[in-house]
Design a protein around this motif. Structure first.
Motif, mmCIF file in Angstrom:
data_model
loop_
_atom_site.group_PDB
_atom_site.id
_atom_site.type_symbol
_atom_site.label_atom_id
_atom_site.label_comp_id
_atom_site.label_asym_id
_atom_site.label_seq_id
_atom_site.Cartn_x
_atom_site.Cartn_y
_atom_site.Cartn_z
ATOM 1 N N MET A 1 1.600 -1.046 -0.036
ATOM 2 C CA MET A 1 -0.011 0.198 0.251
ATOM 3 C C MET A 1 0.857 1.392 -0.043
ATOM 4 S SD MET A 1 -3.071 1.095 2.899
ATOM 5 C CE MET A 1 -3.808 -0.295 2.488
ATOM 6 N N ASN A 2 0.308 2.087 -0.729
ATOM 7 C CA ASN A 2 1.493 2.605 -0.639
ATOM 8 C C ASN A 2 0.724 4.432 0.522
ATOM 9 O OD1 ASN A 2 -1.227 5.321 -1.079
ATOM 10 N ND2 ASN A 2 -0.891 5.268 -3.227
ATOM 11 N N THR A 3 1.972 5.064 0.429
ATOM 12 C CA THR A 3 1.438 6.199 2.016
ATOM 13 C C THR A 3 0.251 6.674 1.828
ATOM 14 O OG1 THR A 3 3.649 6.525 1.976
ATOM 15 C CG2 THR A 3 2.464 7.868 2.874
ATOM 16 N N LYS A 4 -0.314 7.664 0.568
ATOM 17 C CA LYS A 4 -1.365 7.955 0.836
ATOM 18 C C LYS A 4 -2.885 6.896 1.668
ATOM 19 C CE LYS A 4 -5.571 10.413 -2.437
ATOM 20 N NZ LYS A 4 -5.329 10.635 -3.772
ATOM 21 N N GLY A 5 -2.495 6.160 0.659
ATOM 22 C CA GLY A 5 -3.339 4.671 1.696
ATOM 23 C C GLY A 5 -3.687 4.463 2.979
ATOM 24 N N THR A 6 -1.989 4.501 3.415
ATOM 25 C CA THR A 6 -1.715 4.027 5.052
ATOM 26 C C THR A 6 -2.406 5.506 5.258
ATOM 27 O OG1 THR A 6 0.367 2.905 4.157
ATOM 28 C CG2 THR A 6 -0.436 3.939 6.567
ATOM 29 N N ILE A 7 -2.209 6.929 4.911
ATOM 30 C CA ILE A 7 -3.000 7.653 6.437
ATOM 31 C C ILE A 7 -4.294 7.814 5.804
ATOM 32 C CG2 ILE A 7 -3.055 10.089 5.916
ATOM 33 C CD1 ILE A 7 0.245 9.845 4.669
ATOM 34 N N THR A 8 -5.059 7.304 4.781
ATOM 35 C CA THR A 8 -6.307 6.949 4.981
ATOM 36 C C THR A 8 -6.712 5.942 5.415
ATOM 37 O OG1 THR A 8 -6.250 8.079 2.675
ATOM 38 C CG2 THR A 8 -8.315 7.008 3.097
ATOM 39 N N ASN A 9 -6.564 5.099 5.608
ATOM 40 C CA ASN A 9 -6.777 4.154 6.148
ATOM 41 C C ASN A 9 -6.709 4.433 7.891
ATOM 42 O OD1 ASN A 9 -7.697 2.605 4.378
ATOM 43 N ND2 ASN A 9 -5.433 1.041 4.075
ATOM 44 N N LYS A 10 -5.451 4.745 8.590
ATOM 45 C CA LYS A 10 -5.318 5.013 10.166
ATOM 46 C C LYS A 10 -6.192 6.572 9.924
ATOM 47 C CE LYS A 10 -0.187 3.329 10.465
ATOM 48 N NZ LYS A 10 1.153 4.152 10.766
ATOM 49 N N LEU A 11 -6.514 7.106 9.574
ATOM 50 C CA LEU A 11 -7.505 7.848 9.995
ATOM 51 C C LEU A 11 -8.391 7.966 10.001
ATOM 52 C CD1 LEU A 11 -5.886 11.016 7.876
ATOM 53 C CD2 LEU A 11 -5.619 11.028 10.123
ATOM 54 N N ARG A 12 -9.382 7.021 9.362
ATOM 55 C CA ARG A 12 -10.223 6.318 9.357
ATOM 56 C C ARG A 12 -10.737 5.442 10.322
ATOM 57 N NH1 ARG A 12 -10.918 5.630 2.655
ATOM 58 N NH2 ARG A 12 -11.804 7.006 2.284
ATOM 59 N N GLU A 13 -9.761 4.438 10.552
ATOM 60 C CA GLU A 13 -9.183 3.772 11.964
ATOM 61 C C GLU A 13 -9.696 4.693 12.688
ATOM 62 O OE1 GLU A 13 -6.842 0.230 13.710
ATOM 63 O OE2 GLU A 13 -7.134 0.243 11.538
ATOM 64 N N ALA A 14 -8.847 5.645 12.824
ATOM 65 C CA ALA A 14 -8.943 6.312 14.750
ATOM 66 C C ALA A 14 -9.857 7.258 14.787
ATOM 67 C CB ALA A 14 -7.596 7.074 14.409
ATOM 68 N N PHE A 15 -10.659 7.751 13.230
ATOM 69 C CA PHE A 15 -12.067 9.100 14.146
ATOM 70 C C PHE A 15 -12.649 8.874 13.073
ATOM 71 C CE2 PHE A 15 -7.183 10.849 13.633
ATOM 72 C CZ PHE A 15 -6.608 11.294 14.792
ATOM 73 N N SER A 16 -13.143 7.862 12.263
ATOM 74 C CA SER A 16 -15.112 7.548 11.564
ATOM 75 C C SER A 16 -15.119 8.248 11.289
ATOM 76 C CB SER A 16 -15.498 6.800 12.716
ATOM 77 O OG SER A 16 -15.201 5.735 13.159
ATOM 78 N N PRO A 17 -14.468 9.339 9.901
ATOM 79 C CA PRO A 17 -14.783 10.737 10.019
ATOM 80 C C PRO A 17 -15.990 10.450 9.467
ATOM 81 C CG PRO A 17 -13.244 9.658 8.629
ATOM 82 C CD PRO A 17 -13.177 8.619 9.674
ATOM 83 N N GLU A 18 -16.428 12.145 8.646
ATOM 84 C CA GLU A 18 -18.084 11.922 7.948
ATOM 85 C C GLU A 18 -17.131 12.507 6.504
ATOM 86 O OE1 GLU A 18 -20.815 14.641 9.568
ATOM 87 O OE2 GLU A 18 -20.923 13.585 11.427
ATOM 88 N N SER A 19 -16.183 13.242 6.576
ATOM 89 C CA SER A 19 -15.152 13.336 5.429
ATOM 90 C C SER A 19 -14.054 12.736 5.572
ATOM 91 C CB SER A 19 -16.188 14.291 4.997
ATOM 92 O OG SER A 19 -15.256 15.160 3.521
ATOM 93 N N LEU A 20 -13.369 12.868 4.854
ATOM 94 C CA LEU A 20 -12.080 12.425 4.839
ATOM 95 C C LEU A 20 -11.294 12.564 3.557
ATOM 96 C CD1 LEU A 20 -9.411 12.196 6.044
ATOM 97 C CD2 LEU A 20 -9.791 9.808 6.138
ATOM 98 N N ASP A 21 -10.402 13.761 3.063
ATOM 99 C CA ASP A 21 -9.325 14.040 1.973
ATOM 100 C C ASP A 21 -8.389 13.546 1.954
ATOM 101 O OD1 ASP A 21 -9.775 13.710 -0.976
ATOM 102 O OD2 ASP A 21 -9.136 16.574 -0.358
ATOM 103 N N VAL A 22 -7.841 13.209 1.657
ATOM 104 C CA VAL A 22 -6.100 12.927 1.816
ATOM 105 C C VAL A 22 -5.561 13.200 0.094
ATOM 106 C CG1 VAL A 22 -3.757 11.621 2.095
ATOM 107 C CG2 VAL A 22 -6.389 11.430 3.789
ATOM 108 N N SER A 23 -4.852 14.209 0.038
ATOM 109 C CA SER A 23 -4.032 15.315 -1.144
ATOM 110 C C SER A 23 -2.652 14.566 -1.077
ATOM 111 C CB SER A 23 -4.034 15.839 -1.669
ATOM 112 O OG SER A 23 -6.093 15.945 -1.574
ATOM 113 N N ASP A 24 -2.012 14.096 -2.154
ATOM 114 C CA ASP A 24 -0.761 13.631 -2.089
ATOM 115 C C ASP A 24 0.113 15.201 -2.678
ATOM 116 O OD1 ASP A 24 2.532 13.392 -2.709
ATOM 117 O OD2 ASP A 24 2.156 11.229 -3.064
ATOM 118 N N GLU A 25 0.533 16.082 -2.744
ATOM 119 C CA GLU A 25 1.005 17.335 -3.372
ATOM 120 C C GLU A 25 2.648 17.294 -3.598
ATOM 121 O OE1 GLU A 25 -0.689 20.306 -0.403
ATOM 122 O OE2 GLU A 25 -2.557 20.232 -1.441
#
Length: 90
Positions: A1-25
């Motif tokens: 898994m790439n870093t963006k995917g890892t960040i997305t998964n960890k944030l979803r698991e930790a915070f159960s967000p209503e909305s989440l956008d992770v952008s690689d800039e």
């Protein structure tokens, strides 16, 4: 898994967000400190979660930074964060 995917998964698991956008800039930082070929060094996170209700901006950032500590100690050079509770103005 790439870093963006890892960040997305960890944030979803930790915070159960209503909305989440992770952008690689990373591409915006070519030639700057921390950039490396292949990117995955600079990210922007926009997250809305009930977990942040009643928390200050600094507390929210600390919560996210703690969740992503491994990534921040590894290859992620910069993380821009906008963390809100549901119903807060954008």
């Amino acid at each position: 898994m790439n870093t963006k995917g890892t960040i997305t998964n960890k944030l979803r698991e930790a915070f159960s967000p209503e909305s989440l956008d992770v952008s690689d800039e990373s591409h915006l930082h070519e030639g700057h400190a921390g950039h490396r070929p292949g990117g995955e060094t600079h990210f922007r996170v926009y997250i809305v979660s009930a977990t942040f209700k009643g928390k200050s901006r600094i507390e929210r950032h600390r919560m996210i930074n703690s969740t992503l500590a491994t990534e921040l100690q590894g290859g992620v050079h910069a993380l821009a964060i906008k963390a809100q509770a549901p119903g807060e103005a954008e």
